[in-house]
Motif scaffolding. Sequence first.
Motif, mmCIF file in Angstrom:
data_model
loop_
_atom_site.group_PDB
_atom_site.id
_atom_site.type_symbol
_atom_site.label_atom_id
_atom_site.label_comp_id
_atom_site.label_asym_id
_atom_site.label_seq_id
_atom_site.Cartn_x
_atom_site.Cartn_y
_atom_site.Cartn_z
ATOM 1 N N VAL A 296 0.840 -1.206 0.000
ATOM 2 C CA VAL A 296 0.000 0.000 0.000
ATOM 3 C C VAL A 296 0.875 1.256 0.000
ATOM 4 O O VAL A 296 0.599 2.220 -0.719
ATOM 5 N N GLU A 297 1.952 1.237 0.786
ATOM 6 C CA GLU A 297 2.878 2.367 0.794
ATOM 7 C C GLU A 297 3.546 2.525 -0.569
ATOM 8 O O GLU A 297 3.771 3.647 -1.036
ATOM 9 N N LEU A 298 3.862 1.399 -1.201
ATOM 10 C CA LEU A 298 4.449 1.454 -2.541
ATOM 11 C C LEU A 298 3.479 2.110 -3.517
ATOM 12 O O LEU A 298 3.872 2.975 -4.323
ATOM 13 N N ALA A 299 2.220 1.714 -3.441
ATOM 14 C CA ALA A 299 1.216 2.297 -4.330
ATOM 15 C C ALA A 299 1.069 3.796 -4.092
ATOM 16 O O ALA A 299 0.898 4.577 -5.040
ATOM 17 N N GLU A 300 1.154 4.218 -2.839
ATOM 18 C CA GLU A 300 1.064 5.648 -2.537
ATOM 19 C C GLU A 300 2.226 6.417 -3.151
ATOM 20 O O GLU A 300 2.044 7.516 -3.694
ATOM 21 N N ASP A 301 3.436 5.834 -3.088
ATOM 22 C CA ASP A 301 4.606 6.492 -3.672
ATOM 23 C C ASP A 301 4.476 6.602 -5.188
ATOM 24 O O ASP A 301 4.804 7.636 -5.787
ATOM 25 N N VAL A 302 4.019 5.519 -5.813
ATOM 26 C CA VAL A 302 3.845 5.530 -7.266
ATOM 27 C C VAL A 302 2.762 6.535 -7.658
ATOM 28 O O VAL A 302 2.924 7.312 -8.607
ATOM 29 N N SER A 303 1.679 6.545 -6.908
ATOM 30 C CA SER A 303 0.601 7.482 -7.195
ATOM 31 C C SER A 303 1.092 8.926 -7.120
ATOM 32 O O SER A 303 0.803 9.740 -8.008
ATOM 33 N N GLY A 304 1.856 9.239 -6.075
ATOM 34 C CA GLY A 304 2.359 10.596 -5.928
ATOM 35 C C GLY A 304 3.228 11.021 -7.098
ATOM 36 O O GLY A 304 3.114 12.147 -7.597
ATOM 37 N N ALA A 305 4.080 10.083 -7.547
ATOM 38 C CA ALA A 305 4.966 10.406 -8.677
ATOM 39 C C ALA A 305 4.178 10.575 -9.965
ATOM 40 O O ALA A 305 4.465 11.472 -10.780
ATOM 41 N N VAL A 306 3.187 9.718 -10.174
ATOM 42 C CA VAL A 306 2.377 9.791 -11.389
ATOM 43 C C VAL A 306 1.588 11.097 -11.436
ATOM 44 O O VAL A 306 1.564 11.784 -12.472
ATOM 45 N N LEU A 307 0.955 11.443 -10.338
ATOM 46 C CA LEU A 307 0.164 12.683 -10.316
ATOM 47 C C LEU A 307 1.063 13.911 -10.471
ATOM 48 O O LEU A 307 0.678 14.880 -11.136
ATOM 49 N N SER A 308 2.259 13.854 -9.887
ATOM 50 C CA SER A 308 3.186 14.966 -10.037
ATOM 51 C C SER A 308 3.620 15.130 -11.491
ATOM 52 O O SER A 308 3.729 16.251 -11.981
ATOM 53 N N ALA A 309 3.860 14.006 -12.152
ATOM 54 C CA ALA A 309 4.302 14.050 -13.546
ATOM 55 C C ALA A 309 3.237 14.675 -14.451
ATOM 56 O O ALA A 309 3.547 15.321 -15.449
ATOM 57 N N GLU A 310 1.982 14.488 -14.055
ATOM 58 C CA GLU A 310 0.891 15.036 -14.855
ATOM 59 C C GLU A 310 0.423 16.410 -14.352
ATOM 60 O O GLU A 310 -0.550 16.970 -14.852
ATOM 61 N N GLY A 311 1.120 16.908 -13.312
ATOM 62 C CA GLY A 311 0.764 18.216 -12.779
ATOM 63 C C GLY A 311 -0.581 18.235 -12.098
ATOM 64 O O GLY A 311 -1.270 19.259 -12.074
ATOM 65 N N THR A 312 -0.975 17.064 -11.538
ATOM 66 C CA THR A 312 -2.297 16.950 -10.916
ATOM 67 C C THR A 312 -2.202 17.056 -9.399
ATOM 68 O O THR A 312 -1.301 16.471 -8.815
#
Length: 312
Positions: A296-312
């Motif tokens: 779950v922590e891994l998914a949170e880290d990936v989510s944060g990076a993905v949203l940052s990359a898209e400026g969301t």
Amino acid sequence: MRTARRTPAVLLATVLTLSACGTSDPEGAEGAEGADNGEFPVTITDARGEVSLDEEPSRIVSLSPALTEILFEVGAGDQVVAADEHSTYPDEAPDTDLSGFNPSVEEVLEHDPDLVLLARNAEDAADQLEAVDIPVIVLASGTALEDTYAQMRLLGEATGHADEADEAATRVETELTGIVEDTRERLGDDTELSVYHELDDAMNSAGSATFIGQVYERFGLRNIADEAEDSGDYPQLSSEFVVEADPDLIFLGYDTDGAVEALEERSAFDTVTAVREDNVTTLDPDIASRWGPRVVELAEDVSGAVLSAEGT
């Protein structure tokens, strides 16, 4: 008396194939017979076949960091009397010098276990332990998220915590699914981000058939390692390949000092989108390499990076 009655699993090869492909029915998912409400004896199916446990174990030795984390998550932490040298989480895990890769049976027996957990690559020790009447459960590394949930439930049944394990597995799956769904909803349907996961500074990577690769796949990311010729599950990529693939996101599965800076200084890497837009993320190497509840922590880290990359 401690006993471990074992019979080969007839469909083991099929189960292994399905697990490697990330489909349903992961290895060890058949669960246990007689484990309702912590009742014993129970019979579970591990990587080698069936294992019968006559009594609830009270002295468990875990020689796999991921399995150690699972034991504590499902409520069996108080039963763990020893763990391997790499079982550094949670803090309550017993600190020993036991090897999980090349176990010393003599050293394991010093802890007077009534159950030993082994990774698949250390299963040679299982026969020696069973020869002195020590039950052994051998589990393969998870290659799909479903393996996490299945092994949580299996170890809960084997340790007398079936209900707690089912609740924990359901919670982990629900939380992870929620993170993925929320992220993809915020991104929208038109997003097509690519990802490069680097296991070490030799540029070994991980394709979509691996555990970490399937996490990325859940977020809809295109894994550039899948495009490598004769890639296999863990291809070693070249700088030229990565530069040409031009990933939007780069994740480092190691945390050596200066790792990000060293990557950015590689020839032509300043042209890679992930580098230019500051989308290089260092993951906790333990969390990124284990199929336990901290996914779950891994998914949170990936989510944060993905949203940052898209400026969301």
